[in-house]
Design an enzyme around this catalytic site. Structure first.
Site, PDB file in Angstrom:
ATOM      1  N   GLY A  14     -14.825 -56.923 -21.339  1.00 38.17           N
ATOM      2  CA  GLY A  14     -14.011 -56.665 -22.681  1.00 38.17           C
ATOM      3  C   GLY A  14     -14.280 -55.742 -24.276  1.00 38.17           C
ATOM      4  O   GLY A  14     -14.386 -56.055 -25.403  1.00 38.17           O
ATOM      5  N   SER A  40     -14.160 -62.659 -21.454  1.00 40.42           N
ATOM      6  CA  SER A  40     -14.284 -64.428 -22.067  1.00 40.42           C
ATOM      7  C   SER A  40     -14.787 -64.061 -23.546  1.00 40.42           C
ATOM      8  O   SER A  40     -15.252 -63.622 -23.856  1.00 40.42           O
ATOM      9  CB  SER A  40     -15.609 -65.220 -21.244  1.00 40.42           C
ATOM     10  N   VAL A  48     -22.135 -54.559 -31.591  1.00 36.66           N
ATOM     11  CA  VAL A  48     -23.890 -53.381 -32.104  1.00 36.66           C
ATOM     12  C   VAL A  48     -22.959 -52.264 -31.209  1.00 36.66           C
ATOM     13  O   VAL A  48     -22.778 -52.798 -30.822  1.00 36.66           O
ATOM     14  CB  VAL A  48     -24.992 -53.630 -32.037  1.00 36.66           C
ATOM     15  N   ALA A  51     -22.982 -46.259 -34.125  1.00 34.09           N
ATOM     16  CA  ALA A  51     -22.977 -44.240 -34.243  1.00 34.09           C
ATOM     17  C   ALA A  51     -22.354 -44.080 -32.997  1.00 34.09           C
ATOM     18  O   ALA A  51     -23.284 -44.464 -31.719  1.00 34.09           O
ATOM     19  CB  ALA A  51     -24.449 -44.461 -34.708  1.00 34.09           C
ATOM     20  N   LYS A  79     -19.681 -39.126 -39.351  1.00 31.86           N
ATOM     21  CA  LYS A  79     -21.205 -38.901 -39.224  1.00 31.86           C
ATOM     22  C   LYS A  79     -21.836 -36.878 -38.595  1.00 31.86           C
ATOM     23  O   LYS A  79     -20.988 -36.542 -38.099  1.00 31.86           O
ATOM     24  CB  LYS A  79     -21.825 -39.405 -38.119  1.00 31.86           C
ATOM     25  N   PRO A  97     -28.842 -32.358 -36.446  1.00 33.02           N
ATOM     26  CA  PRO A  97     -27.976 -31.850 -37.144  1.00 33.02           C
ATOM     27  C   PRO A  97     -26.199 -32.046 -35.906  1.00 33.02           C
ATOM     28  O   PRO A  97     -27.390 -31.482 -34.791  1.00 33.02           O
ATOM     29  CB  PRO A  97     -27.828 -30.895 -37.759  1.00 33.02           C
ATOM     30  N   LEU A 335     -23.083 -51.172 -20.809  1.00 30.85           N
ATOM     31  CA  LEU A 335     -24.992 -51.564 -20.121  1.00 30.85           C
ATOM     32  C   LEU A 335     -24.976 -52.634 -18.834  1.00 30.85           C
ATOM     33  O   LEU A 335     -25.898 -52.525 -18.874  1.00 30.85           O
ATOM     34  CB  LEU A 335     -24.790 -52.756 -21.395  1.00 30.85           C
ATOM     35  N   GLU A 344     -30.402 -42.361 -30.427  1.00 26.87           N
ATOM     36  CA  GLU A 344     -29.508 -41.068 -30.502  1.00 26.87           C
ATOM     37  C   GLU A 344     -28.358 -41.229 -30.560  1.00 26.87           C
ATOM     38  O   GLU A 344     -27.403 -40.602 -30.300  1.00 26.87           O
ATOM     39  CB  GLU A 344     -30.582 -39.217 -29.796  1.00 26.87           C
ATOM     40  N   GLY A 436     -24.412 -31.794 -20.279  1.00 23.53           N
ATOM     41  CA  GLY A 436     -25.313 -33.269 -20.806  1.00 23.53           C
ATOM     42  C   GLY A 436     -24.779 -33.207 -22.608  1.00 23.53           C
ATOM     43  O   GLY A 436     -24.158 -32.615 -22.811  1.00 23.53           O
TER      44      GLY A 436
HETATM   45  C1  LIG Z   1     -29.487 -52.830 -30.511  1.00 25.60           C
HETATM   46  C2  LIG Z   1     -28.628 -52.116 -30.151  1.00 25.60           C
HETATM   47  C3  LIG Z   1     -27.876 -50.980 -31.058  1.00 25.60           C
HETATM   48  C4  LIG Z   1     -27.376 -50.204 -30.322  1.00 25.60           C
HETATM   49  N1  LIG Z   1     -26.613 -48.964 -31.154  1.00 25.60           N
HETATM   50  C5  LIG Z   1     -25.669 -48.161 -30.942  1.00 25.60           C
HETATM   51  C6  LIG Z   1     -25.166 -46.909 -31.020  1.00 25.60           C
HETATM   52  O1  LIG Z   1     -25.270 -47.074 -32.735  1.00 25.60           O
HETATM   53  N2  LIG Z   1     -24.504 -46.104 -30.463  1.00 25.60           N
HETATM   54  C7  LIG Z   1     -24.232 -46.233 -29.098  1.00 25.60           C
HETATM   55  O2  LIG Z   1     -23.282 -45.484 -28.729  1.00 25.60           O
HETATM   56  N3  LIG Z   1     -24.152 -47.609 -28.382  1.00 25.60           N
HETATM   57  C8  LIG Z   1     -25.419 -48.414 -29.767  1.00 25.60           C
HETATM   58  N4  LIG Z   1     -25.495 -49.711 -28.568  1.00 25.60           N
HETATM   59  C9  LIG Z   1     -25.111 -50.008 -27.537  1.00 25.60           C
HETATM   60  C10 LIG Z   1     -23.736 -50.339 -27.014  1.00 25.60           C
HETATM   61  O3  LIG Z   1     -23.701 -51.678 -27.946  1.00 25.60           O
HETATM   62  C11 LIG Z   1     -22.450 -50.235 -26.547  1.00 25.60           C
HETATM   63  O4  LIG Z   1     -23.088 -49.424 -25.305  1.00 25.60           O
HETATM   64  C12 LIG Z   1     -21.160 -50.672 -26.511  1.00 25.60           C
HETATM   65  O5  LIG Z   1     -21.566 -52.083 -27.179  1.00 25.60           O
HETATM   66  C13 LIG Z   1     -21.146 -51.372 -24.635  1.00 25.60           C
HETATM   67  O6  LIG Z   1     -20.859 -52.259 -24.935  1.00 25.60           O
HETATM   68  P1  LIG Z   1     -20.752 -52.671 -23.120  1.00 25.60           P
HETATM   69  O7  LIG Z   1     -19.162 -53.255 -23.551  1.00 25.60           O
HETATM   70  O8  LIG Z   1     -20.834 -52.756 -22.344  1.00 25.60           O
HETATM   71  O9  LIG Z   1     -20.646 -54.220 -23.336  1.00 25.60           O
HETATM   72  P2  LIG Z   1     -20.450 -55.912 -23.790  1.00 25.60           P
HETATM   73  O10 LIG Z   1     -20.435 -55.368 -25.611  1.00 25.60           O
HETATM   74  O11 LIG Z   1     -21.564 -56.725 -24.154  1.00 25.60           O
HETATM   75  O12 LIG Z   1     -19.400 -56.289 -23.040  1.00 25.60           O
HETATM   76  C14 LIG Z   1     -19.352 -57.196 -21.937  1.00 25.60           C
HETATM   77  C15 LIG Z   1     -18.408 -58.064 -21.589  1.00 25.60           C
HETATM   78  O13 LIG Z   1     -18.131 -58.402 -20.440  1.00 25.60           O
HETATM   79  C16 LIG Z   1     -17.501 -59.616 -20.570  1.00 25.60           C
HETATM   80  N5  LIG Z   1     -18.258 -60.674 -19.912  1.00 25.60           N
HETATM   81  C17 LIG Z   1     -19.717 -61.150 -19.749  1.00 25.60           C
HETATM   82  N6  LIG Z   1     -20.189 -61.906 -18.781  1.00 25.60           N
HETATM   83  C18 LIG Z   1     -18.636 -62.134 -17.913  1.00 25.60           C
HETATM   84  C19 LIG Z   1     -18.402 -63.575 -17.568  1.00 25.60           C
HETATM   85  N7  LIG Z   1     -18.989 -63.739 -16.143  1.00 25.60           N
HETATM   86  N8  LIG Z   1     -16.934 -63.991 -17.177  1.00 25.60           N
HETATM   87  C20 LIG Z   1     -16.099 -62.966 -18.131  1.00 25.60           C
HETATM   88  N9  LIG Z   1     -16.359 -62.189 -18.567  1.00 25.60           N
HETATM   89  C21 LIG Z   1     -17.864 -62.007 -19.492  1.00 25.60           C
HETATM   90  C22 LIG Z   1     -18.028 -60.473 -22.546  1.00 25.60           C
HETATM   91  O14 LIG Z   1     -17.473 -61.368 -22.663  1.00 25.60           O
HETATM   92  C23 LIG Z   1     -17.931 -59.192 -22.654  1.00 25.60           C
HETATM   93  O15 LIG Z   1     -16.346 -58.911 -22.924  1.00 25.60           O
HETATM   94  C24 LIG Z   1     -26.679 -50.692 -28.949  1.00 25.60           C
HETATM   95  C25 LIG Z   1     -26.795 -51.275 -28.580  1.00 25.60           C
HETATM   96  C26 LIG Z   1     -28.224 -52.542 -28.789  1.00 25.60           C
HETATM   97  C27 LIG Z   1     -28.507 -53.874 -27.811  1.00 25.60           C
END
Ligand SMILES: Cc1cc2nc3c(=O)[nH]c(=O)nc-3n(C[C@H](O)[C@H](O)[C@H](O)COP(=O)(O)OP(=O)(O)OC[C@H]3O[C@@H](n4cnc5c(N)ncnc54)[C@H](O)[C@@H]3O)c2cc1C
Length: 504
Positions: A14, A40, A48, A51, A79, A97, A335, A344, A436
């Protein structure tokens, strides 16, 4: 229980990807699927990702999300691009830009005319002077672009800088109102069909199970389904993108709420500055082979502009992606499927592209290999192009003041990028993409900003006389400047349009 012809889609996770996926599926495919999300709170989200790229506006529009309400709820700012400071040489600054250079019309791109004058020895201002987005950014101004293609104020786009922790809950409310289900709990086991290998159910810590037909893995770096369960190999790209950690620390805003993100080069990576309505996000993305966590934390503390609002937090990652993002009945979004560092702001864009492809290729009762292959082709292409664009920023540097910059300057690069750079160096040609993330102006801004200058230009740019070209450029620069000055200050516009105090 799903209705007989509805597919049961289970979204695992989530965070931003999980709720973006759930919101898009319930909104756009209500007659094809029933959506249930498992997350969870104890594990939490990465928290994070503040942007974005302009494409996110299309995502919100398709879902019917009202912009001002969304911006107020996520304390967002506008932005117009990204400022790169100290990248090619210490002291340099350029903006990538969202928008065109010049009017963006005509067969011959603006930078060829610009290059022609440079080659003729004409003194020219930086190419930024001919970009509405750059000029607005440099003067800290903003208003929504015009819809009238004849106006210079129609030549820019924009994205958002928002609070990463507020985005997923906003989408959750949206998705739940439209009927998405949600289960809170930690997944401890995954059941698979003995014959097909498909995932059939998730087992939670307290023994409950969640069954489904299609599973979207949005479990973040845990990569619960595509990685841990199905064992899809990870393509490691860290030899080209060696940054593998970030330390993040928000602070009070002490200077301007700029309508752009800053990426400031550091001895072993770079530092982001993302101003929101209520605070500024900061982080140092670094390569742990060249600097320790402690050194990075100290450097970030020393660099942030205002009082820190939290302790620095270290995040670990590796550049690359799963070989395939859709395997069996599991689709990785976010991720869990891969990560390219945030230079970017491409991660949320990649999430969005994967969701769009999933919606377009949403399976019938049985997943077809052809659809799955097409999905994987689209995702791979997007990742590969973003990868090359990111590497360009590092490799095309003249910096030799640290081990890190010496490494990236001299490292071998992918052939696909070497070919693109050769084309640009020869005659300013930008490899054409029909689809793209980054189109011509993006590549041009980074090539020129990184001091990769073309030796020649498109011969068609020779057609106008030098005098008329110079006069046209001067008029354009003045028109852009006048249009920018007529626009309000960014913060004043936010206060009127979408103040966070207006959030429900
Ligand atoms: C340093 C950093 C900077 C970033 N900056 C940018 C930015 O500026 N712009 C941008 O577009 N993107 C950025 N990103 C990427 C961005 O943060 C992610 O793409 C975005 O938040 C999506 O994350 P996610 O939902 O895939 O994973 P997460 O936010 O990690 O969510 C994972 C989910 O899975 C659940 N989960 C995991 N294991 C279990 C389990 N066993 N049981 C139940 N639930 C579970 C967690 O509870 C959570 O709800 C950045 C990433 C990093 C690391």
């Amino acid at each position: 229980m799903a209705e007989p012809d509805l597919q049961r889609v289970v979204v695992v996770g989530g965070g931003t990807s999980g709720w973006m996926t759930a919101a898009a599926l319930v909104r756009l495919l209500p007659h094809r699927c029933q959506v249930h999300l498992v997350e969870s709170e104890a594990i939490g989200i990465v928290g994070v990702g503040e942007a974005t790229l302009p494409h996110i506006r299309a995502f919100n529009e398709r879902l019917g999300i009202a912009e001002a309400e969304f911006m107020a709820a996520t304390r967002a700012t506008f932005k117009l691009g990204i400022e790169f400071r100290d990248w090619a040489r210490i002291g340099d600054s350029y903006i990538h830009p969202f928008g065109t250079f010049g009017r963006g019309s005509g067969d011959v791109q603006f930078h060829h005319y610009y290059a022609r004058l440079l080659h003729a020895g004409v003194q020219m201002p930086p190419i930024e002077a001919f970009s509405m987005a750059c000029t607005l950014a440099r003067t800290n101004r903003f208003a929504l672009p015009s819809n009238d293609g004849r106006q210079i104020t129609s030549t820019f786009g924009y994205a958002y800088q928002f609070d990463a922790v507020a985005f997923a809950p906003y989408l959750r409310r949206f998705a739940e109102q439209l009927g998405a289900g949600r289960t809170e709990g930690r997944i401890v086991d995954v059941r698979r069909d003995g014959e097909s290998g498909d995932v059939s159910a998730l087992v939670l810590e307290d023994g409950r199970t969640v069954e489904g037909d299609l599973f979207v893995d949005c479990s973040g770096f845990a990569s619960l389904l595509i990685g841990k369960t199905l064992g899809e190999p990870f393509q490691d790209w860290s030899r080209w993108l060696p940054a593998d950690r970030a330390v993040a620390m928000p602070c009070r805003t002490a200077t301007a709420v700029t309508p752009y993100t800053s990426a400031i080069a550091m001895p072993a990576g770079w530092r982001w500055r993302i101003p929101l309505q209520h605070r500024t996000g900061n982080g140092y993305v670094f390569a742990s082979d060249f600097v320790s966590d402690q050194q990075a934390m100290d450097a970030l503390r020393g660099a942030v502009e205002g009082v820190a609002l939290a302790e620095p937090r270290v995040l670990r990652f590796k550049a690359g992606r799963r070989e395939r993002s859709w395997v069996n009945n599991v689709i990785a979004v976010g991720l869990s499927g891969g990560f390219l560092e945030p230079l970017e702001s491409t991660s949320i864009y990649l999430v969005q592209q994967a969701i769009t492809a999933l919606i377009e290729l949403f399976p019938e009762r049985h997943v077809s290999d052809v659809d799955r292959d097409e999905f994987n082709r689209i995702v791979d292409m997007e990742y590969d192009r973003v990868r090359d664009f990111l590497i360009l920023h590092y490799h095309a540097t003249q910096r030799d003041d640290s081990e890190f910059w010496n490494y990236v300057r001299t490292m071998p690069i992918p052939d696909s990028l070497a070919e693109k750079m050769d084309l640009f160096r020869r005659r300013g040609r930008v490899v054409k993409y029909r689809e793209g993330a980054f189109l011509d102006a993006s590549w041009v801004s980074v090539y020129l900003g990184q001091r990769v200058l073309p030796a020649g230009h498109d011969p068609r740019a020779e057609t106008p006389s030098a005098d008329s070209l110079i006069a046209g450029m001067k008029a354009l620069e003045a028109e852009i400047r006048a249009a920018a000055v007529a626009m309000p200050d960014h913060l004043a516009y936010l206060d009127r349009y979408c103040p966070m105090s207006a959030a429900a």
